[in-house]
Design a protein around this motif. Structure first.
Motif, PDB file in Angstrom:
ATOM      1  N   LEU A   1       7.477  -5.347  -3.589  1.00 25.32           N
ATOM      2  CA  LEU A   1       7.216  -4.832  -2.712  1.00 25.32           C
ATOM      3  C   LEU A   1       5.596  -5.902  -1.787  1.00 25.32           C
ATOM      4  O   LEU A   1       4.746  -6.723  -2.856  1.00 25.32           O
ATOM      5  N   GLU A   2       6.296  -6.089  -0.308  1.00 26.24           N
ATOM      6  CA  GLU A   2       5.347  -6.905   0.346  1.00 26.24           C
ATOM      7  C   GLU A   2       4.312  -5.564   1.417  1.00 26.24           C
ATOM      8  O   GLU A   2       5.129  -4.910   1.865  1.00 26.24           O
ATOM      9  N   ILE A   3       2.894  -5.933   1.178  1.00 29.76           N
ATOM     10  CA  ILE A   3       2.631  -5.305   2.372  1.00 29.76           C
ATOM     11  C   ILE A   3       1.860  -6.918   3.583  1.00 29.76           C
ATOM     12  O   ILE A   3       0.980  -7.541   2.772  1.00 29.76           O
ATOM     13  N   ILE A   4       1.947  -6.425   4.598  1.00 31.66           N
ATOM     14  CA  ILE A   4       1.980  -7.173   5.405  1.00 31.66           C
ATOM     15  C   ILE A   4       1.381  -6.674   6.560  1.00 31.66           C
ATOM     16  O   ILE A   4       1.147  -5.502   7.258  1.00 31.66           O
ATOM     17  N   ARG A   5      -0.255  -7.259   6.808  1.00 28.49           N
ATOM     18  CA  ARG A   5      -1.172  -7.030   7.638  1.00 28.49           C
ATOM     19  C   ARG A   5      -1.140  -7.766   9.148  1.00 28.49           C
ATOM     20  O   ARG A   5      -1.156  -9.050   9.264  1.00 28.49           O
ATOM     21  N   TRP A   6      -0.185  -7.766   9.938  1.00 25.22           N
ATOM     22  CA  TRP A   6      -0.017  -8.854  10.990  1.00 25.22           C
ATOM     23  C   TRP A   6      -1.344  -7.917  12.364  1.00 25.22           C
ATOM     24  O   TRP A   6      -1.785  -7.603  12.650  1.00 25.22           O
ATOM     25  N   LYS A   7      -1.628  -9.490  12.562  1.00 24.70           N
ATOM     26  CA  LYS A   7      -3.134  -9.479  13.455  1.00 24.70           C
ATOM     27  C   LYS A   7      -2.295  -9.457  14.819  1.00 24.70           C
ATOM     28  O   LYS A   7      -1.293 -10.267  14.741  1.00 24.70           O
ATOM     29  N   PRO A   8      -2.911  -8.811  15.395  1.00 26.42           N
ATOM     30  CA  PRO A   8      -2.814  -8.736  16.591  1.00 26.42           C
ATOM     31  C   PRO A   8      -2.690 -10.103  17.647  1.00 26.42           C
ATOM     32  O   PRO A   8      -3.275 -11.068  17.532  1.00 26.42           O
ATOM     33  N   GLY A   9      -1.663 -10.031  18.704  1.00 23.01           N
ATOM     34  CA  GLY A   9      -0.738 -10.763  19.158  1.00 23.01           C
ATOM     35  C   GLY A   9       0.498 -12.510  18.712  1.00 23.01           C
ATOM     36  O   GLY A   9       0.714 -13.243  18.855  1.00 23.01           O
TER      37      GLY A   9
ATOM     38  N   ILE B   1       7.297  -3.658   3.030  1.00 22.26           N
ATOM     39  CA  ILE B   1       8.327  -4.057   2.711  1.00 22.26           C
ATOM     40  C   ILE B   1       8.686  -4.186   1.310  1.00 22.26           C
ATOM     41  O   ILE B   1       8.605  -4.563   0.867  1.00 22.26           O
ATOM     42  N   PHE B   2      10.185  -2.978   0.858  1.00 19.12           N
ATOM     43  CA  PHE B   2       9.987  -2.806  -0.155  1.00 19.12           C
ATOM     44  C   PHE B   2      12.118  -3.399  -0.390  1.00 19.12           C
ATOM     45  O   PHE B   2      12.405  -3.158   0.221  1.00 19.12           O
ATOM     46  N   MET B   3      12.028  -3.963  -1.133  1.00 19.46           N
ATOM     47  CA  MET B   3      13.242  -5.108  -0.972  1.00 19.46           C
ATOM     48  C   MET B   3      13.289  -6.285  -2.893  1.00 19.46           C
ATOM     49  O   MET B   3      12.507  -6.037  -3.534  1.00 19.46           O
ATOM     50  N   GLN B   4      14.346  -6.500  -2.104  1.00 16.27           N
ATOM     51  CA  GLN B   4      15.921  -6.633  -3.949  1.00 16.27           C
ATOM     52  C   GLN B   4      14.319  -8.631  -3.222  1.00 16.27           C
ATOM     53  O   GLN B   4      15.229  -9.090  -2.606  1.00 16.27           O
ATOM     54  N   CYS B   5      14.203  -9.526  -4.219  1.00 14.35           N
ATOM     55  CA  CYS B   5      13.720 -10.128  -3.827  1.00 14.35           C
ATOM     56  C   CYS B   5      14.880 -12.140  -5.072  1.00 14.35           C
ATOM     57  O   CYS B   5      15.507 -10.639  -5.820  1.00 14.35           O
ATOM     58  N   PRO B   6      14.509 -13.037  -4.899  1.00 18.21           N
ATOM     59  CA  PRO B   6      13.853 -13.399  -3.898  1.00 18.21           C
ATOM     60  C   PRO B   6      14.064 -13.241  -2.629  1.00 18.21           C
ATOM     61  O   PRO B   6      14.832 -13.319  -1.663  1.00 18.21           O
ATOM     62  N   LEU B   7      12.660 -13.398  -1.960  1.00 16.69           N
ATOM     63  CA  LEU B   7      13.523 -13.227  -0.257  1.00 16.69           C
ATOM     64  C   LEU B   7      13.795 -14.272   0.286  1.00 16.69           C
ATOM     65  O   LEU B   7      13.330 -16.046  -0.128  1.00 16.69           O
ATOM     66  N   ASP B   8      14.599 -14.148   1.008  1.00 10.50           N
ATOM     67  CA  ASP B   8      14.603 -14.760   1.805  1.00 10.50           C
ATOM     68  C   ASP B   8      14.741 -15.255   4.035  1.00 10.50           C
ATOM     69  O   ASP B   8      14.466 -13.838   4.364  1.00 10.50           O
ATOM     70  N   GLY B   9      14.704 -16.226   4.739  1.00 13.17           N
ATOM     71  CA  GLY B   9      14.463 -15.498   5.842  1.00 13.17           C
ATOM     72  C   GLY B   9      14.862 -16.672   6.289  1.00 13.17           C
ATOM     73  O   GLY B   9      14.997 -18.360   6.665  1.00 13.17           O
TER      74      GLY B   9
ATOM     75  N   SER C   1      19.253 -11.854   3.901  1.00 12.40           N
ATOM     76  CA  SER C   1      20.591 -12.001   2.977  1.00 12.40           C
ATOM     77  C   SER C   1      21.082 -10.353   1.961  1.00 12.40           C
ATOM     78  O   SER C   1      21.543  -9.820   2.003  1.00 12.40           O
ATOM     79  N   ARG C   2      19.360  -9.918   1.997  1.00 15.48           N
ATOM     80  CA  ARG C   2      19.260  -8.994   1.688  1.00 15.48           C
ATOM     81  C   ARG C   2      18.435  -7.554   2.434  1.00 15.48           C
ATOM     82  O   ARG C   2      17.914  -8.257   3.449  1.00 15.48           O
ATOM     83  N   ALA C   3      19.118  -6.513   2.076  1.00 20.20           N
ATOM     84  CA  ALA C   3      18.167  -5.312   3.197  1.00 20.20           C
ATOM     85  C   ALA C   3      16.863  -4.968   2.452  1.00 20.20           C
ATOM     86  O   ALA C   3      16.285  -5.860   1.466  1.00 20.20           O
ATOM     87  N   ARG C   4      16.411  -5.033   3.985  1.00 27.41           N
ATOM     88  CA  ARG C   4      14.857  -4.654   3.420  1.00 27.41           C
ATOM     89  C   ARG C   4      13.834  -3.145   3.798  1.00 27.41           C
ATOM     90  O   ARG C   4      14.563  -3.201   5.375  1.00 27.41           O
TER      91      ARG C   4
END
Length: 156
Positions: free
Chosen positions: A67-75, A142-150, A84-87
């Motif tokens: 479980l990753e929690i992201i706080r995107w900053k404006p802009g 964001i719930f996913m199966q890790c490891p996370l790839d991008g 490679s895996r669903a999120r």
């Protein structure tokens, strides 16, 4: 007058019973063999220029559920990429802007997902996401199966 006495007795009895329950509530704890609970003040945020992240479950570089929690900053937005895996994402606060394109154009190609929205990034599905200046921060779990790839997928 008798009604007031009865009402006072009911209120006093309720207060005594409620007071008796308080020590039991204060002593309650979550059994770590049954559940793991974290309050917001226990989350360890990693501060970044574009966003802040915390990983309350799992680790981005280890096999297993995450479980990753992201706080995107404006802009700020990620660049076009895929995984490679669903999120599976849930918008917790603000409006999260998502594009499903390999062309980076947040002003014109992103779709707004307000608080409460659910988005699934499918395996191999090119996307990018973030927060627009006019809508402020966006907090996404964001719930996913890790490891996370991008994997980068930007068309220039």
């Amino acid at each position: 007058m008798p009604h007031r006495i009865v009402l006072a007795s009911v209120i006093l009895s309720s207060a005594i019973l409620a007071g008796a329950a308080l020590p039991a509530l204060a002593a309650a704890v979550t059994d770590p063999k049954a559940a793991i609970g974290l309050t917001p003040d226990q989350l360890q945020w990693q501060k970044g220029a574009a966003n802040d992240q915390t990983w309350p479950i799992g680790a981005r570089d280890k096999e297993g559920q995450c479980l990753e929690i992201i706080r995107w900053k404006p802009g700020n937005f990620s660049r076009p990429h895929y995984h490679s895996r669903a999120r599976h994402a849930v918008v917790l606060e603000g409006t999260w802007w998502v594009a499903t394109s390999n062309v980076y154009d947040p002003a014109n190609l992103t779709v707004p997902y307000p608080k409460g929205s659910v988005v699934t990034n499918l395996p191999g599905g090119v996307h990018y996401d973030g927060a627009k200046p006019e809508t402020g921060d966006a907090v996404v779990a964001i719930f996913m199966q890790c490891p996370l790839d991008g994997i980068p997928a930007e068309k220039k």
